[in-house]
Design an enzyme around this catalytic site. Structure first.
Site, short mmCIF file in Angstrom:
data_model
loop_
_atom_site.label_atom_id
_atom_site.label_comp_id
_atom_site.label_asym_id
_atom_site.label_seq_id
_atom_site.Cartn_x
_atom_site.Cartn_y
_atom_site.Cartn_z
CG ASP A 136 -1.87 -1.14 1.30
OD1 ASP A 136 -2.17 -1.71 0.24
OD2 ASP A 136 -2.31 -1.47 2.42
CG MET A 137 0.67 6.11 -0.91
SD MET A 137 -0.58 7.33 -1.43
CE MET A 137 0.34 8.85 -1.26
#
Length: 299
Positions: A136-137
């Site tokens: 995820d970011m």
């Protein structure tokens, strides 16, 4: 160059197999890789191009050329990339939080893939970005990228094996009932929601192993190993159990950014078989500064 080729010698018990059978059953190559290499004339036996129905003899030397012309619609951008491991087949990088892995409609540039394209070009390598793992970011840590189709095929194939292990550390609110255990809860994507996931019996089976590695006054530091790779799996599982990650505003406590500005989750360790020769690689990174700061604040 020899490093861009894979060479096999046919054993006595393997003679009589057709080339396609040999590559698929003995070497466990994907049909897509075999077809593409055959169409572009990248498979030779004793220095002669052959067709896939060629019948093998004992002692035949099969040469599989990995190099092929390919391109990717990702712009090159100079970026500070921390390389943890690299060779002719793979590169493993330590992704910083706040970096998207691959361009999307919302993030068309500034992604890890943009930085890797620049890195490959600067190194003089004709590679595209083939992600083996993603994060995820706002999750930091180790990501594997294959440099060729063969390496990507092998790593994708082996991800379900016992030799492939992805380990994370996470700081959670509260304390787990047991010091270690297995979370086996299905994860589902609700209709109309592209981002959020929930625990629901309609979902896919999702398994997370956990172990408490440090106790704080009210909270804990966990080590987690993914046995399945669902979107947001660790975050969803721990939130469902009432122990969301510090800083996780999607699945945790709204406004929970007093000590850290992202979810306290870091992919700190990878163990996996190398595509060429099946040597087991084990790679680790240190706890990032922002998670170390969080731990000091809540001890």
């Amino acid at each position: 160059m020899e490093e861009n080729k894979i060479v096999f010698k046919v054993k006595e018990q393997e003679q009589g197999l057709k080339l396609k059978e040999y590559l698929k059953k003995i070497q466990r190559f994907s049909g897509r890789l075999i077809r593409g290499a055959a169409l572009s004339g990248r498979i030779e036996i004793d220095n002669k191009r052959v067709k896939l129905n060629h019948v093998l003899k004992s002692g035949d030397v099969i040469c599989f050329n990995l190099i092929k012309e390919e391109s990717q619609n990702i712009g090159a951008e100079k970026m500070d990339i921390e390389v943890v491991y690299e060779d002719r087949d793979i590169i493993v990088v330590n992704k910083k939080p706040g970096i998207v892995v691959h361009p999307t409609r919302s993030y068309p540039s500034g992604t890890l893939a943009n930085g890797l394209i620049y890195y490959f070009q600067k190194s003089g390598e004709n590679c595209i970005v083939r992600l083996v793992s993603r994060l995820d970011m706002d999750t930091s840590g180790l990501i594997i990228v294959a440099k060729n189709q063969f390496a990507h095929m092998c790593l994708s194939r082996d991800m379900k094996s016992e030799d492939f292990e992805k380990s994370y550390i996470a700081v959670i609110h509260g304390k787990m009932k047991e010091g270690q255990g297995i979370i086996d809860l299905p994860i589902y994507r609700p209709e109309g929601d592209d981002i959020r996931r929930i625990v629901d019996k309609r979902g896919q089976r999702s398994i997370t192993h956990y172990k408490v590695i440090e106790e704080f006054k009210h909270d804990q530091l966990l080590k987690l190993i993914l046995k399945t790779g669902r979107t947001h799996q660790i975050r969803v599982h721990l939130s469902y159990l009432g122990h969301p990650l510090y800083g996780d505003t999607l699945y945790g406590i709204e406004g929970d950014n007093r000590y850290i500005n992202r979810q306290a989750l870091h992919a700190y360790r990878l163990k996996f078989p190398h595509p060429r020769g099946n040597k087991i690689l084990e790679l680790e990174t240190d706890i990032p500064e922002d998670i170390s700061h969080l731990i000091k604040e809540i001890k």
